[in-house]
Design an enzyme around this catalytic site. Sequence first.
Site, mmCIF file in Angstrom:
data_model
loop_
_atom_site.group_PDB
_atom_site.id
_atom_site.type_symbol
_atom_site.label_atom_id
_atom_site.label_comp_id
_atom_site.label_asym_id
_atom_site.label_seq_id
_atom_site.Cartn_x
_atom_site.Cartn_y
_atom_site.Cartn_z
ATOM 1 N N LYS A 1 18.810 -6.399 4.130
ATOM 2 C CA LYS A 1 17.817 -7.458 4.335
ATOM 3 C C LYS A 1 16.648 -7.200 3.398
ATOM 4 O O LYS A 1 16.027 -6.139 3.434
ATOM 5 C CB LYS A 1 17.318 -7.459 5.778
ATOM 6 C CG LYS A 1 18.254 -8.133 6.754
ATOM 7 C CD LYS A 1 17.522 -8.442 8.044
ATOM 8 C CE LYS A 1 18.433 -9.067 9.080
ATOM 9 N NZ LYS A 1 17.725 -9.335 10.337
ATOM 10 N N LYS B 1 23.087 1.696 12.806
ATOM 11 C CA LYS B 1 22.806 0.529 11.978
ATOM 12 C C LYS B 1 23.991 0.193 11.080
ATOM 13 O O LYS B 1 24.366 -0.980 10.927
ATOM 14 C CB LYS B 1 21.551 0.759 11.142
ATOM 15 C CG LYS B 1 21.249 -0.396 10.201
ATOM 16 C CD LYS B 1 19.878 -0.927 10.336
ATOM 17 C CE LYS B 1 19.714 -2.235 9.582
ATOM 18 N NZ LYS B 1 18.315 -2.579 9.334
ATOM 19 N N HIS C 1 11.669 -7.646 18.301
ATOM 20 C CA HIS C 1 11.142 -8.141 17.029
ATOM 21 C C HIS C 1 10.584 -9.560 17.118
ATOM 22 O O HIS C 1 9.688 -9.911 16.366
ATOM 23 C CB HIS C 1 12.213 -8.078 15.949
ATOM 24 C CG HIS C 1 12.415 -6.686 15.406
ATOM 25 N ND1 HIS C 1 12.782 -5.632 16.204
ATOM 26 C CD2 HIS C 1 12.278 -6.175 14.151
ATOM 27 C CE1 HIS C 1 12.883 -4.530 15.461
ATOM 28 N NE2 HIS C 1 12.582 -4.844 14.214
ATOM 29 N N HIS D 1 7.084 -9.862 15.944
ATOM 30 C CA HIS D 1 6.665 -10.694 14.800
ATOM 31 C C HIS D 1 5.490 -11.588 15.194
ATOM 32 O O HIS D 1 4.589 -11.822 14.395
ATOM 33 C CB HIS D 1 7.824 -11.555 14.309
ATOM 34 C CG HIS D 1 8.814 -10.800 13.487
ATOM 35 N ND1 HIS D 1 9.963 -11.374 13.003
ATOM 36 C CD2 HIS D 1 8.828 -9.523 13.051
ATOM 37 C CE1 HIS D 1 10.647 -10.474 12.322
ATOM 38 N NE2 HIS D 1 9.977 -9.340 12.338
ATOM 39 N N ASN E 1 17.331 -6.782 16.462
ATOM 40 C CA ASN E 1 15.986 -7.365 16.526
ATOM 41 C C ASN E 1 15.340 -7.210 17.893
ATOM 42 O O ASN E 1 14.365 -7.900 18.200
ATOM 43 C CB ASN E 1 16.046 -8.848 16.146
ATOM 44 C CG ASN E 1 16.453 -9.032 14.701
ATOM 45 O OD1 ASN E 1 16.000 -8.298 13.824
ATOM 46 N ND2 ASN E 1 17.313 -9.993 14.444
ATOM 47 N N ARG F 1 24.643 -8.363 14.873
ATOM 48 C CA ARG F 1 23.533 -7.787 14.120
ATOM 49 C C ARG F 1 22.180 -8.192 14.698
ATOM 50 O O ARG F 1 21.205 -7.450 14.596
ATOM 51 C CB ARG F 1 23.612 -8.185 12.641
ATOM 52 C CG ARG F 1 22.472 -7.585 11.829
ATOM 53 C CD ARG F 1 22.688 -7.616 10.332
ATOM 54 N NE ARG F 1 21.557 -6.993 9.658
ATOM 55 C CZ ARG F 1 21.511 -6.708 8.376
ATOM 56 N NH1 ARG F 1 22.545 -6.987 7.613
ATOM 57 N NH2 ARG F 1 20.448 -6.139 7.837
ATOM 58 N N ARG G 1 19.155 -13.175 -11.735
ATOM 59 C CA ARG G 1 20.133 -13.550 -10.689
ATOM 60 C C ARG G 1 20.887 -12.357 -10.110
ATOM 61 O O ARG G 1 21.987 -12.506 -9.578
ATOM 62 C CB ARG G 1 21.137 -14.584 -11.212
ATOM 63 C CG ARG G 1 20.479 -15.892 -11.658
ATOM 64 C CD ARG G 1 21.463 -17.045 -11.707
ATOM 65 N NE ARG G 1 20.825 -18.199 -12.325
ATOM 66 C CZ ARG G 1 20.875 -18.458 -13.622
ATOM 67 N NH1 ARG G 1 21.539 -17.679 -14.438
ATOM 68 N NH2 ARG G 1 20.258 -19.521 -14.103
ATOM 69 N N HIS H 1 4.300 -2.488 11.729
ATOM 70 C CA HIS H 1 5.509 -3.155 12.208
ATOM 71 C C HIS H 1 6.089 -2.433 13.426
ATOM 72 O O HIS H 1 6.404 -3.057 14.446
ATOM 73 C CB HIS H 1 6.535 -3.218 11.076
ATOM 74 C CG HIS H 1 7.858 -3.791 11.490
ATOM 75 N ND1 HIS H 1 8.008 -5.098 11.888
ATOM 76 C CD2 HIS H 1 9.088 -3.228 11.593
ATOM 77 C CE1 HIS H 1 9.272 -5.312 12.214
ATOM 78 N NE2 HIS H 1 9.944 -4.200 12.041
ATOM 79 N N GLU I 1 11.774 2.214 16.084
ATOM 80 C CA GLU I 1 13.106 1.733 15.708
ATOM 81 C C GLU I 1 14.188 2.723 16.119
ATOM 82 O O GLU I 1 15.304 2.329 16.466
ATOM 83 C CB GLU I 1 13.179 1.458 14.199
ATOM 84 C CG GLU I 1 12.181 0.427 13.681
ATOM 85 C CD GLU I 1 12.580 -1.038 13.944
ATOM 86 O OE1 GLU I 1 13.657 -1.287 14.519
ATOM 87 O OE2 GLU I 1 11.793 -1.935 13.571
ATOM 88 N N GLU J 1 24.335 -11.463 9.991
ATOM 89 C CA GLU J 1 23.684 -11.727 11.267
ATOM 90 C C GLU J 1 24.111 -13.035 11.906
ATOM 91 O O GLU J 1 23.292 -13.872 12.272
ATOM 92 C CB GLU J 1 22.152 -11.692 11.096
ATOM 93 C CG GLU J 1 21.430 -11.579 12.419
ATOM 94 C CD GLU J 1 19.954 -11.172 12.252
ATOM 95 O OE1 GLU J 1 19.685 -10.216 11.529
ATOM 96 O OE2 GLU J 1 19.121 -11.827 12.875
#
Lengths: 368, 368
Positions: A140, A224, A245, A249, A242, A238, A118, A262, A182, A234
């Site tokens: 993330k 960032k 993205h 994606h 993306n 934030r 955990r 990517h 990026e 987000e």
Amino acid sequence: MRTLNVDLGDRSYPIHIGEGLLDDPRFFAPHIRGRQVAIVTNETIAPLYLERLQKTLADYAQIAVVLPDGEAFKQWETLQLIFDALLQARHDRKTTLIALGGGVVGDMTGFAAACYQRGVDFIQVPTTLLSQVDSSVGGKTGINHPLGKNMVGAFYQPQAVVIDAASLRTLPARELSAGLAEVIKYGLICDEPFLAWLEAHVEQLLALDSAALAEAIERSCAAKARVVGADERESGVRATLNLGHTFGHAIETHMGYGVWLHGEAVAAGTVMALQMSHLLGWLTAAERDRGMRLLRRAGLPIVPPKEMTAEHFLEHMAVDKKVLDGRLRLVLLQGLGAAVVTADFPREILEETLRTDFQALADQLGEH
Amino acid sequence: MRTLNVDLGDRSYPIHIGEGLLDDPRFFAPHIRGRQVAIVTNETIAPLYLERLQKTLADYAQIAVVLPDGEAFKQWETLQLIFDALLQARHDRKTTLIALGGGVVGDMTGFAAACYQRGVDFIQVPTTLLSQVDSSVGGKTGINHPLGKNMVGAFYQPQAVVIDAASLRTLPARELSAGLAEVIKYGLICDEPFLAWLEAHVEQLLALDSAALAEAIERSCAAKARVVGADERESGVRATLNLGHTFGHAIETHMGYGVWLHGEAVAAGTVMALQMSHLLGWLTAAERDRGMRLLRRAGLPIVPPKEMTAEHFLEHMAVDKKVLDGRLRLVLLQGLGAAVVTADFPREILEETLRTDFQALADQLGEH
């Protein structure tokens, strides 16, 4: 050596940037609570840097977990290898996981740290430009699902990010370019002066000039860190990170993870966002072309895969995490350096964007 | 209807306890942000309560995920069924997962909520006594690993816990007893008057007397909420809730998940903790016997499995989450109602505990 700080209250952490940090225990020791460390890396990075990092961490009881390399392995079965190794070596709640590698290693190691017993500590040691300027900062973490990228994961912050810029000397040219996608993104979404700086320095970056790289990494991480500090989970700003993205994606999912890097998918996706912003009347053709030209100079694809139709994009984008209450939200530009997240656009403009002949757009760009 | 509050700052949430709550939308609606809900349950509970809850939530776009029943299925492959269903139905970040069932359903649904798209809301609707008084409150979620129980998971709090005590009428007697193991635990660790109350009411509880059940659930949840509010991530006092669990987990792991019910393993483990506390001179034989007698009256095993040797226990306990820096920490009693977490005991006392003839101890107890 330069140090930035990601300001997140009791989850704040430093980003150390410099050359040779991998060999210096002083950048690691303050961030390790216990006596155990587990270095997680992959088959490509291990021969290059694992032994050096093991030597740097010689004071700790350590194990190394070497994963197969590639986005295709960013999945549960690979994650399980980390848990297996930790449990077999009886690592307890005070262990520290160290992610040595690119974004895939960082995302999986971070998610393993978030879940093991955990939650245990972890440190990011990104070795690719993409992970140095993007995925290692901000917490993330996660893995892919056959139905979508990064669909299973956690927001989980590292104890520190240690960026040894010297590791870029072993990075394939294609991956260096992917990282620049990026870097350019930060200029486009929130820092027009940085965009101009990149236009002046892109050749130096591709030639691995130390000073230029350090500057680009620092400005990217600073952007960032600023955005993540303002909106960790987000719920707002934030999401501007993306840019490109959602389209990207869709490309990655459609082509199969790892076929396009990517950063390559993000580059083509960014061009689509530039074009859509232009069609909305928010960017001039010259501004769109300026972004496209810089991406192309950085060695990146600026035309989406020819086999992808508008229908393919719409299908994949419908399950994107940016979809809320059934409305597709996209990151678009209302000027260079001024990104917005919005669902407020006519559906026809999206469809017109998807039907654009990007090859023709690319062909009319000219050289500079 | 009674409502308690778990006080965790911006992660605070209510526990509603009463009869018939399952049919009342008012206990759900304030805790659901979006338009989508996913009810996660299992094959045993679905025929009993799924349709009723679906009717209660008729205002939402809903899916149901029916998992196989049992601790043996508390693993990644089962969790994946939840992700598959959510993605196939295109549930977005505003979806709410609803855990309808016992501890296994609650732990897996909570962990799925923690991970799906890096975190969505969930509501606990526990239908077993064990989950009502223990696992549904406090935010511990996770799955098992072949090398250890609950080794992969997250601390992740629900939006609310809705306890319909009427659901206990369909609970098998063996599981009712298993739940009482955790109820008795609260008396032993922090509430001696509750222990005395339980001694006076154990027959009524076993006979499903409504008033007695509501009282036992409320006092148990109040104790748990107090401890969790003081120490959410188990850096201190929360660990006292694990009385009997380190021994108990060893039993569950050794016997194979699901052979002994969790509460049964905890009961036998609690007897071992009572005996060890006695051997340390912290409990009198009469106090130890008082705890053993109450556990036995509740229908619980008070003798560990005969096939388990001291070596088996030591082997399994060495990978327990309570092990820090290689030292085994145990929850022991320095009096009834006074638990401590400590690694400060002679190894020989632990070994003497593991070699105790618990059958002989049980045989000398007498009836009351």
